[in-house]
Write a protein that holds these residues in place. Sequence first.
Motif, PDB file in Angstrom:
ATOM      1  N   GLY A 113       9.008   7.372   0.773  1.00  0.00           N
ATOM      2  CA  GLY A 113       8.411   6.128   0.308  1.00  0.00           C
ATOM      3  C   GLY A 113       9.338   4.945   0.463  1.00  0.00           C
ATOM      4  N   SER A 114       8.762   3.797   0.768  1.00  0.00           N
ATOM      5  CA  SER A 114       9.538   2.565   0.914  1.00  0.00           C
ATOM      6  C   SER A 114       9.981   2.062  -0.453  1.00  0.00           C
ATOM      7  N   PHE A 115      10.911   1.075  -0.430  1.00  0.00           N
ATOM      8  CA  PHE A 115      11.300   0.465  -1.697  1.00  0.00           C
ATOM      9  C   PHE A 115      10.084  -0.116  -2.418  1.00  0.00           C
ATOM     10  N   LYS A 116       9.177  -0.735  -1.658  1.00  0.00           N
ATOM     11  CA  LYS A 116       8.003  -1.362  -2.257  1.00  0.00           C
ATOM     12  C   LYS A 116       7.114  -0.335  -2.951  1.00  0.00           C
ATOM     13  N   SER A 117       6.859   0.778  -2.272  1.00  0.00           N
ATOM     14  CA  SER A 117       5.989   1.801  -2.863  1.00  0.00           C
ATOM     15  C   SER A 117       6.670   2.473  -4.055  1.00  0.00           C
ATOM     16  N   GLN A 118       7.989   2.647  -3.976  1.00  0.00           N
ATOM     17  CA  GLN A 118       8.714   3.245  -5.100  1.00  0.00           C
ATOM     18  C   GLN A 118       8.693   2.315  -6.322  1.00  0.00           C
ATOM     19  N   MET A 119       8.842   1.009  -6.068  1.00  0.00           N
ATOM     20  CA  MET A 119       8.824   0.058  -7.174  1.00  0.00           C
ATOM     21  C   MET A 119       7.447   0.020  -7.846  1.00  0.00           C
ATOM     22  N   LYS A 120       6.409   0.230  -7.055  1.00  0.00           N
ATOM     23  CA  LYS A 120       5.063   0.284  -7.621  1.00  0.00           C
ATOM     24  C   LYS A 120       4.935   1.468  -8.570  1.00  0.00           C
ATOM     25  N   LYS A 121       5.513   2.610  -8.178  1.00  0.00           N
ATOM     26  CA  LYS A 121       5.491   3.789  -9.047  1.00  0.00           C
ATOM     27  C   LYS A 121       6.353   3.562 -10.287  1.00  0.00           C
ATOM     28  N   ALA A 122       7.476   2.865 -10.096  1.00  0.00           N
ATOM     29  CA  ALA A 122       8.351   2.564 -11.237  1.00  0.00           C
ATOM     30  C   ALA A 122       7.599   1.733 -12.267  1.00  0.00           C
ATOM     31  N   ASP A 123       6.887   0.729 -11.794  1.00  0.00           N
ATOM     32  CA  ASP A 123       6.145  -0.135 -12.708  1.00  0.00           C
ATOM     33  C   ASP A 123       5.027   0.646 -13.411  1.00  0.00           C
ATOM     34  N   GLY A 124       4.364   1.529 -12.676  1.00  0.00           N
ATOM     35  CA  GLY A 124       3.279   2.317 -13.249  1.00  0.00           C
ATOM     36  C   GLY A 124       3.748   3.383 -14.215  1.00  0.00           C
ATOM     37  N   SER A 125       5.038   3.725 -14.175  1.00  0.00           N
ATOM     38  CA  SER A 125       5.558   4.770 -15.060  1.00  0.00           C
ATOM     39  C   SER A 125       5.713   4.298 -16.498  1.00  0.00           C
ATOM     40  N   GLY A 126       5.686   2.979 -16.697  1.00  0.00           N
ATOM     41  CA  GLY A 126       5.915   2.451 -18.026  1.00  0.00           C
ATOM     42  C   GLY A 126       7.377   2.324 -18.380  1.00  0.00           C
ATOM     43  N   ALA A 127       8.267   2.548 -17.406  1.00  0.00           N
ATOM     44  CA  ALA A 127       9.709   2.462 -17.656  1.00  0.00           C
ATOM     45  C   ALA A 127      10.114   1.035 -18.022  1.00  0.00           C
ATOM     46  N   SER A 128      11.160   0.929 -18.826  1.00  0.00           N
ATOM     47  CA  SER A 128      11.704  -0.386 -19.164  1.00  0.00           C
ATOM     48  C   SER A 128      12.565  -0.938 -18.034  1.00  0.00           C
ATOM     49  N   PHE A 129      13.197  -0.033 -17.276  1.00  0.00           N
ATOM     50  CA  PHE A 129      14.096  -0.457 -16.208  1.00  0.00           C
ATOM     51  C   PHE A 129      13.894   0.389 -14.958  1.00  0.00           C
ATOM     52  N   ALA A 130      14.093  -0.256 -13.813  1.00  0.00           N
ATOM     53  CA  ALA A 130      14.221   0.460 -12.551  1.00  0.00           C
ATOM     54  C   ALA A 130      15.669   0.314 -12.101  1.00  0.00           C
ATOM     55  N   VAL A 131      16.278   1.409 -11.707  1.00  0.00           N
ATOM     56  CA  VAL A 131      17.627   1.386 -11.127  1.00  0.00           C
ATOM     57  C   VAL A 131      17.478   1.655  -9.636  1.00  0.00           C
TER      58      VAL A 131
END
Length: 445
Positions: A370-388
Amino acid sequence: MSKPEKIVAIKGMNDILPADAPLWELFENTAETILKSYGYQKIVTPIVEETGLFKRAIGAVTDIVEKEMYSFTDSMNGDELTLRPEGTAGVVRAVIEHNMVYDGPKRLWYKGPMFRHERPQRGRYRQFFQFGAEAVGFTGPDIDAELIMLCRRLWDDLGLQNVRLELNSIGNAEERLRHRADLIAYFESHADILDAEAQRRLHSNPLRILDTKNPAMQEMVNGAPQLLSYLGEESRAHFEGVKRLLDRNNVQFTVNPRLVRGLDYYNRTVFEWVTEELGSQGTICAGGRYDPLIETFGGKATPGVGFAMGIERIIELMKGLGEPAQPGQCDVYMVHQGEEAQVQAFILAERLRDAGLDVVLHCATPTGAGSFKSQMKKADGSGASFAVILGEDEVANNVAAVKSLRGESGEQQQATVAFDAVVDHIVDAIVGGHDHDHDHVHYHP
């Protein structure tokens, strides 16, 4: 080559999916907290017991034993075994086997799956989950009232409405025998009204006829002798004691003379918490006193009282209140690109977990990493407070990009943080700390 046939769950044995998990966790956490506040301790018993345990406890002439138990012969040694259909028998067996009341009474609670082969209905399954409590070694009406009030507190804390308490006393064995003789005589005088099920139970378990749902029998059953009229002085005093404690604690109840419970081991106090919101399966919790049971199992005569509640039925009621607030899947979502970045992401994820944080690390799927963009979309959907975020540039400079995903007013900020400072940076941010090491942190939009 033909496509393999799809295998599905056994009828009446349901999956509990992640979408329902928050409701289950809310119920279990609330119930366990309340039981602990009343001094009850957890006990875990086996799912499989000797078949004789349930025949002796529940009674050979009951629907559970006759029709519903999942029983089998162990092919290894010939033992007759049964998947437990209820929880009390196993708890009592454990109390006797481990001599648990040698140093005084015990307050115990349990939860887990039970098994009955009956027609699946809303909130009623062949594998179902029960939460129960047993108070062993207590004689007075006070412990009966305590268990009932414990349930009332649970309904209040869960926000359940329209749950009412029905109460009765079924006296002791001698009182029930006198009532039983008169009850049989009464039913025999109305033999032309009895259906086939009632006729079968007439001499084996006539009390169960009082539970009939057959409309054609209701008027006749309503006129049957009431067990309350047969109570002696001690049984009546015990029942009055329970009612007095409930009244003084503002617990509303209805005395239901037809409430008898279906298991042979009950005596004196019996109760049910019922609702009109689940159709015909309106009982969500039932229990009562079972003073004869431990002696029946070969133990020293010891009083007992308890209840069991069907978790699925309570979950159905909770669904009517709306979905509970669901926490995010994790605190931190790890985004990475490149082989070395993946290694560093694993290392950093473990450090964050060591600090007590919940971390989801992005892993490859059949379509790729997955690209950075697609990974960031999953990060946002996870409900996480932070993405590293770790990529080739971050690895080369021994840093990580830390992006806040839940800023005020939806604002997101990203910081470049030294690799070894990431854990402290995120922990401080989550707990509201303001002592960041600014020598390591450089903020940018």
